[in-house]
Enzyme design. Sequence first.
Site, PDB file in Angstrom:
ATOM      1  N   TRP A  77       0.816  -1.222   0.000  1.00 31.53           N
ATOM      2  CA  TRP A  77       0.000   0.000   0.000  1.00 31.53           C
ATOM      3  C   TRP A  77       0.842   1.261   0.000  1.00 31.53           C
ATOM      4  CZ3 TRP A  77      -4.285  -0.506  -2.202  1.00 31.53           C
ATOM      5  CH2 TRP A  77      -5.023  -1.686  -2.053  1.00 31.53           C
TER       6      TRP A  77
ATOM      7  N   LYS B 202     -12.340  -1.658   6.258  1.00 31.05           N
ATOM      8  CA  LYS B 202     -11.554  -2.561   7.086  1.00 31.05           C
ATOM      9  C   LYS B 202     -12.056  -2.493   8.526  1.00 31.05           C
ATOM     10  CE  LYS B 202      -9.156  -2.698   3.272  1.00 31.05           C
ATOM     11  NZ  LYS B 202      -8.057  -1.888   2.794  1.00 31.05           N
TER      12      LYS B 202
ATOM     13  N   ASP C  55      -1.651   6.655   6.038  1.00 25.94           N
ATOM     14  CA  ASP C  55      -2.721   5.757   5.597  1.00 25.94           C
ATOM     15  C   ASP C  55      -3.025   4.789   6.747  1.00 25.94           C
ATOM     16  OD1 ASP C  55      -4.363   3.887   4.436  1.00 25.94           O
ATOM     17  OD2 ASP C  55      -3.053   3.455   2.726  1.00 25.94           O
TER      18      ASP C  55
HETATM   19  C1  LIG Z   1      -7.523  -1.390   1.471  1.00 25.36           C
HETATM   20  C2  LIG Z   1      -6.420  -0.417   1.561  1.00 25.36           C
HETATM   21  C3  LIG Z   1      -6.262   0.611   0.627  1.00 25.36           C
HETATM   22  C4  LIG Z   1      -7.130   0.760  -0.596  1.00 25.36           C
HETATM   23  O1  LIG Z   1      -8.418   1.059  -0.274  1.00 25.36           O
HETATM   24  P1  LIG Z   1      -9.502   1.282  -1.441  1.00 25.36           P
HETATM   25  O2  LIG Z   1     -10.726   1.625  -0.674  1.00 25.36           O
HETATM   26  O3  LIG Z   1      -9.616  -0.016  -2.183  1.00 25.36           O
HETATM   27  O4  LIG Z   1      -9.029   2.377  -2.311  1.00 25.36           O
HETATM   28  C5  LIG Z   1      -5.226   1.513   0.828  1.00 25.36           C
HETATM   29  N1  LIG Z   1      -4.398   1.403   1.873  1.00 25.36           N
HETATM   30  C6  LIG Z   1      -4.525   0.415   2.784  1.00 25.36           C
HETATM   31  C7  LIG Z   1      -3.574   0.351   3.936  1.00 25.36           C
HETATM   32  C8  LIG Z   1      -5.537  -0.516   2.653  1.00 25.36           C
HETATM   33  O5  LIG Z   1      -5.660  -1.505   3.561  1.00 25.36           O
END
Ligand SMILES: *Cc1c(COP(=O)(O)O)cnc(C)c1O
Length: 361
Positions: free
Chosen positions: A102, A196, A172
Amino acid sequence: MPRAYNFSPGPAMLPESVLRQAQATMLEYGDAGASILEISHRGADFLAVAHQAEADLRTLLAIPDEYAVLFTSGGATTVQALLPLNFAAPGQPCDYVVSGHWGKTALKQAAPCADARIAASSEAGGFRDVPPREQWRLSPDAAYVHVTANETIHGVEWRDIPAAGNAPLVADFSSSIASGPLDVTQFGVVYAGAQKNLGPVGITVVIVRRDLLERAGQPRAPVLDYRAQAQAESMLNTPPSWNWYVLGLTVKWMLEEGGVAEFARRNARKAALLYDAIDASGGFYRNEVVPAARSRMNVPFFLHDPALDARFLAEAKQAGLVALKGHRVLGGMRASLYNAMPEAGVQALVEFMHGFRNAHG
Ligand SMILES: *Cc1c(COP(=O)(O)O)cnc(C)c1O
């Protein structure tokens, strides 16, 4: 068929009580005479939902007033693309600390509109650790320093995210937000896709220090402008109202369960149960992340013989344990243990793993 223990990395398991409330209001919302899906986002009913969700999220994460909270669509990936447009001047460097898939994605999404630089990366070691602060090579004039708090695929998590210096940290937190206490003031921006740990897919939370909203950034359409979105309370256009509503229910559930301090305790216990089972399996199962950087949320693991993978997944499913297949970039297995996963689910997984090892070890 009863609800299984769902170890999906996202969209992920939600609390059953949240799903039941969502189910009830799907047909009729209060005295609106309509479903929550069918009412205007500008009407009093939905505005109350939106404001309550924000207030509860502010309480849950102790978000101070000097931070705006945006509710956006497009997922965390779209945030990654919009970071340089909103916070970096044309040509200004943006530093990325890359600790897994990511972090790489964040860099890739920023690259067309930024001088996106790798300040540090643990890729050479297979993303089994976070790049230590001593190795970060920061640009003196960076617009921001981007980090990934928890790498959902590689199962790597920062225990403490180090300070970056002058540039604000942009983090993030998609897969670890609300899993434990978070000091928002350490960051310029915290963002997280909801699917998540915060609710359903389709809505993303962006927590931005208000002074950063004054940055000129780069030419962009108003709908991509976080200052404009903050002024419009995330309603420049129609927001994902259903997702916002279910996110609000999920946040309220977390508060009722005791808040992030309680989830930190639960998540530590759950992760310890599973890592201990892996480490005590005599090599039948293995996790390759250095112990100090092991994620509490996403636990990738491998069977000593990959020929057993399909059988493991099929038998796990029969035991009511689903979505354990690892991400294609790593293979093997992955168990995601977000807030809605009860300890009993991890206990059931550990018992299943023990039985499987006895049968096939
Ligand atoms: C799932 C995830 C993303 C991407 O999320 P989307 O909603 O599919 O754009 C980005 N960063 C992390 C750490 C993630 O777990």
